[in-house]
Design a protein around this motif. Structure first.
Motif, PDB file in Angstrom:
ATOM      1  N   HIS A  66       0.919  -0.945  -0.109  1.00  0.00           N
ATOM      2  CA  HIS A  66      -0.023   0.076   0.028  1.00  0.00           C
ATOM      3  C   HIS A  66       0.723   1.207   0.055  1.00  0.00           C
ATOM      4  CE1 HIS A  66       1.086  -0.362   4.238  1.00  0.00           C
ATOM      5  NE2 HIS A  66       0.558   0.646   4.348  1.00  0.00           N
ATOM      6  N   ASP A  70       5.954   4.477   4.992  1.00  0.00           N
ATOM      7  CA  ASP A  70       7.003   3.442   5.444  1.00  0.00           C
ATOM      8  C   ASP A  70       6.793   2.147   4.695  1.00  0.00           C
ATOM      9  OD1 ASP A  70       4.020   3.212   6.333  1.00  0.00           O
ATOM     10  OD2 ASP A  70       4.782   1.685   7.763  1.00  0.00           O
ATOM     11  N   HIS A  71       6.191   2.040   3.290  1.00  0.00           N
ATOM     12  CA  HIS A  71       6.235   1.081   2.714  1.00  0.00           C
ATOM     13  C   HIS A  71       6.652   1.040   1.222  1.00  0.00           C
ATOM     14  CE1 HIS A  71       3.910  -1.872   5.576  1.00  0.00           C
ATOM     15  NE2 HIS A  71       3.782  -0.545   5.875  1.00  0.00           N
ATOM     16  N   ASP A 216      -0.189  -4.171   5.895  1.00  0.00           N
ATOM     17  CA  ASP A 216      -0.667  -3.540   6.932  1.00  0.00           C
ATOM     18  C   ASP A 216      -2.153  -3.914   6.754  1.00  0.00           C
ATOM     19  OD1 ASP A 216       1.942  -2.691   7.625  1.00  0.00           O
ATOM     20  OD2 ASP A 216       1.128  -0.475   7.517  1.00  0.00           O
ATOM     21  N   HIS A 272       6.299  -5.595  11.483  1.00  0.00           N
ATOM     22  CA  HIS A 272       5.645  -4.253  11.572  1.00  0.00           C
ATOM     23  C   HIS A 272       5.295  -4.103  13.113  1.00  0.00           C
ATOM     24  CE1 HIS A 272       2.984  -0.935  10.423  1.00  0.00           C
ATOM     25  NE2 HIS A 272       3.724  -0.907   9.330  1.00  0.00           N
TER      26      HIS A 272
HETATM   27 ZN   LIG Z   1       3.120   0.325   7.764  1.00  0.00          ZN
END
Ligand SMILES: [Zn+2]
Length: 304
Positions: A66, A70-71, A216, A272
């Motif tokens: 997504h 942070d990804h 996530d 995570h």
């Molecule tokens: Zn994340």
């Protein structure tokens, strides 16, 4: 059968810590040919690849779960370095709405890219499992997740193989090897010394290995579906508390256990991890009652 080697390049949640970088997994599947991909590419991913002694030039496909920074924030730097290193091969970037975000990323700055980069959209609504790659050796599939923004989980699965039961073949007087086995696999039967031999009588199915990455997400039925009988499930476990406020858009460790049990997964790795948890021992104590469950660490390498 082939082998998966998975290196955890980043295992933190939204904010990095001294010990945990942003999300990324380097996956190498080795069979007759090699397939190297990244699952997510958080900030600092290229540095983590260097520190792991891995080769970023071998990465052919990047799967983004997504578009939270942070990804994906590591994409820009990684692509820049590939360009400086004179990459020629195409790089494919998959993700929900990839065709919207990849061109924006590539348009930033004055750099030109001298190798082809292809963005591939992944379906992020519904319950269908979508096939993204399918060849003789393996497949990559995805299914929508539940994270408040378009999000998906990915599965990489080795193909099931038909194997000859050598003992059974011997009992029928067949040779130990030779072209007749290819003929038997292709046709389903052969005539050997005037007798019919059926493939199903002397063969068995060797199931291909499967690894799944959730990205996530809140717990949902799709992740159970795509993780069915997986050899390894790597799942968001941002929180280790049942406080409803806290688990907003993420999964807690006990919910991950529930998913793993429903899906009958063989091995589970929780990742995570929120930066609030600095004491690894405390978390390990919370998961130690579940056999085959491990807490992810940066630079951890797992063979499946
Ligand atoms: Zn994340």
């Amino acid at each position: 059968m082939g082998q998966f080697e998975i290196t955890f390049l980043g295992t933190t949640a939204g904010v990095p810590t001294k010990y945990r970088n942003h999300a990324s997994l380097y996956v190498k599947y080795q069979s007759e040919r090699e397939f190297v991909c990244l699952l997510d590419c958080g900030e600092g991913t290229q540095k983590q690849i260097f520190s792991s002694g891995l080769n970023f030039m071998r990465v052919s496909d990047i799967f983004i779960s997504h578009w939270h920074a942070d990804h994906f924030a590591g994409l820009l730097g990684l692509i820049e370095t590939m360009n400086l290193e004179k990459r020629q091969e195409e790089l494919r970037i998959y993700g929900p709405e990839a065709k919207k975000f990849v061109p924006i990323l590539l348009s930033l700055g004055y750099s030109t890219k001298d190798f082809p980069i292809k963005a591939i959209n992944v379906e992020h609504e519904g319950t269908e499992i979508q096939t993204l790659i399918d060849n003789e050796e393996y497949s990559v599939t995805a299914v929508p997740m539940k994270h408040g923004v378009p999000a998906v989980a990915y599965a990489i699965k080795e193909k099931d193989k038909i194997k000859i039961d050598k003992e059974k073949a011997k009992l029928l007087g067949l040779p130990e090897s030779g072209p007749i086995f290819k003929k038997l696999k292709d046709n389903g039967m052969i005539v050997f010394k005037e007798k019919e031999v059926l493939l199903e009588d002397i063969s068995f199915i060797q199931l291909g290995k499967k690894i799944v990455y959730s990205g996530d997400t809140l717990p949902n039925k799709n992740i159970v579906k795509i993780s069915k009988d997986a050899d390894l499930l790597i799942h968001d476990s941002t929180f280790f508390s049942e406080d409803k406020q806290e688990k907003w858009r993420h999964t807690t460790h006990s919910e991950v256990f529930d998913i793993a049990e429903k899906a009958n997964v063989k091995r589970l790795i929780l990742t995570h991890i929120s930066r609030r948890y600095q004491d690894v021992k405390e978390l390990e104590d919370k998961i130690k009652h579940v056999k085959n469950a491990t807490l992810a660490k940066d630079f951890m390498r797992v063979i499946v």
